[in-house]
Scaffold this motif. Sequence first.
Motif, PDB file in Angstrom:
ATOM      1  N   ALA A 119     -19.426  52.534  40.280  1.00  0.00           N
ATOM      2  CA  ALA A 119     -18.215  53.084  40.099  1.00  0.00           C
ATOM      3  C   ALA A 119     -17.939  53.789  41.607  1.00  0.00           C
ATOM      4  O   ALA A 119     -16.754  53.634  41.849  1.00  0.00           O
ATOM      5  N   SER A 120     -18.888  54.281  42.425  1.00  0.00           N
ATOM      6  CA  SER A 120     -18.636  54.925  43.711  1.00  0.00           C
ATOM      7  C   SER A 120     -18.460  53.593  44.652  1.00  0.00           C
ATOM      8  O   SER A 120     -17.437  53.670  45.288  1.00  0.00           O
ATOM      9  N   ARG A 121     -19.054  52.670  44.292  1.00  0.00           N
ATOM     10  CA  ARG A 121     -18.848  51.318  45.282  1.00  0.00           C
ATOM     11  C   ARG A 121     -17.543  50.826  44.886  1.00  0.00           C
ATOM     12  O   ARG A 121     -16.994  50.582  46.013  1.00  0.00           O
ATOM     13  N   VAL A 122     -17.100  50.585  43.757  1.00  0.00           N
ATOM     14  CA  VAL A 122     -16.179  49.891  43.544  1.00  0.00           C
ATOM     15  C   VAL A 122     -14.721  50.820  43.926  1.00  0.00           C
ATOM     16  O   VAL A 122     -13.720  50.294  44.738  1.00  0.00           O
ATOM     17  N   LEU A 123     -14.866  51.997  43.927  1.00  0.00           N
ATOM     18  CA  LEU A 123     -13.752  53.011  44.568  1.00  0.00           C
ATOM     19  C   LEU A 123     -13.699  52.875  45.884  1.00  0.00           C
ATOM     20  O   LEU A 123     -12.451  53.044  46.501  1.00  0.00           O
ATOM     21  N   ALA A 124     -14.870  52.665  46.559  1.00  0.00           N
ATOM     22  CA  ALA A 124     -15.057  52.573  47.926  1.00  0.00           C
ATOM     23  C   ALA A 124     -13.985  51.283  48.317  1.00  0.00           C
ATOM     24  O   ALA A 124     -13.450  51.321  49.514  1.00  0.00           O
ATOM     25  N   ARG A 125     -13.915  50.336  47.777  1.00  0.00           N
ATOM     26  CA  ARG A 125     -13.093  49.354  48.030  1.00  0.00           C
ATOM     27  C   ARG A 125     -11.628  49.702  48.248  1.00  0.00           C
ATOM     28  O   ARG A 125     -10.801  49.025  48.956  1.00  0.00           O
TER      29      ARG A 125
END
Length: 506
Positions: A119-125
């Motif tokens: 979730a953190s990785r996709v929000l970083a996009r």
Amino acid sequence: MLLSMKDINKSFSGVSVLRDASLEVAPGEVMALIGQNGAGKSTMIKILTGAYRKDSGSIQFDGTQVDFSAPAGAQAAGIATVYQELNLAPHRTVAENIFLSREPRRWGLLDRRRMRAEASRVLARFKLELDVDRPLEDFSAATRQMVAIARGVTQNARLVIMDEPTSSLDEREVGVLFDTIRTLKADGVSTLFVSHRLSELYAVCDRVTIMRDGRTIGQHPMSEISRVELVRSMLGRELTAFATRAKDEARGSDLPVFLHAEDLHAGTRVRGVSLQVRRGEIAGLAGLLGAGRTETARLIFGADPRDGGRVAVEGRETSYREPVDAIRDGIGLVSEDRKVEGIVPELSVRENMTLAILPKLRVGGVVDRTRERAIVDRFIKALGVKCSSPEQPIRELSGGNQQKVLLARWLCTDPNLLIVDEPTRGIDVGAKAEILKLLRELADDGLSVLMISSELEELMAAADHVTVLSDGQSVAVLAADELSEERLMTEMAHQNEIGSEGARAA
């Protein structure tokens, strides 16, 4: 073609809403889908995603003939949808919302560590740094919108459908969204982009599909069709300008003041707002996202408690504890989110329209149906509500017609002041002109109107004066002859710069 919908037909209660409609999207293409409310855009999307069943026609996706019976089938096939009205679980965490119904598991158990990390990785996009363990309801509407979009693009989709995705986003967030769409395009993922903001279409879309009255009337490369041609095709006629009066005919200071709010405070969102609305005028309320416009309206209406300040109605100081007190004083509020705080989707047009006056319609505890029908018929005709009958479920109406029903709900109460929060949000340019024309006519008949809008051209067209808010404070009041986009933006931006410098200094 990745997607090909041909000769799609659909009727509700004997009323045809799609007639031989078509839609094509190529691999890696950003396709715009536009049309007036009631043109059939939402119905096409719901048929594609399995929310509705088509009466006839054919759908091919990724080379296979499909006819999804439920949204789950469309998702499994690689179609992700982000609706304008968010379908999220506010009490659950950000991570849980992103992976709702697709939670990662390990040895049959929920893998929370992996879910949080992904979730953190996709929000970083999206250039978002959030505590993904916090409930979604803790965040702003704009952040919730971005979470919904993030959820859509994590479904390994071949096609992402975005229905008015920028309606709650600020300029920076819109830029991030467009960058994400371009990244999806580079990865070969297609996007079907529904928006009423023409500038957005030209910024990010490759082609446009235009619908009108349930039919597809054209497809064009964005580079080969002008804005005027686009609007003309969508409306099927020359665009009528927003209703406005000449500057020298604008209402003056000789009109009596109906509402006067002074130095309103509530938490950190409203920190000193003053405004007034005179009899028979449209007073505008402008400001950037988070400026405190909606919060101010709710304070005036008694929906939220205020920490300080005063509100006077016709010179009499008031202290509304709840909205019913404001309603008794002749004040109505058409809220920004018509789906959540406005319509009751399972009820009919008639039931939605008369909700606010049911106590007045009761005789011996029973609703006077004859009187109710007469009122409903009068407002359907007066406001031009397009429906098959007063008994049609309101959920089947277009956004513009739902908005007219909400206006009628409060007009039924014979109000003295009508507060309208983003009255044209998510509706097409033709319906916008109709709504603004209606508000102008109501003001000319003596109704006081407080209009909140993010669309500066609407404020310039309709308002007799505009109060500008910034960081929870009123920073300027502009008369009709002072209104311009440049002046409005200058007032908002200048004060925000001061606020930012002050915050840095502190």
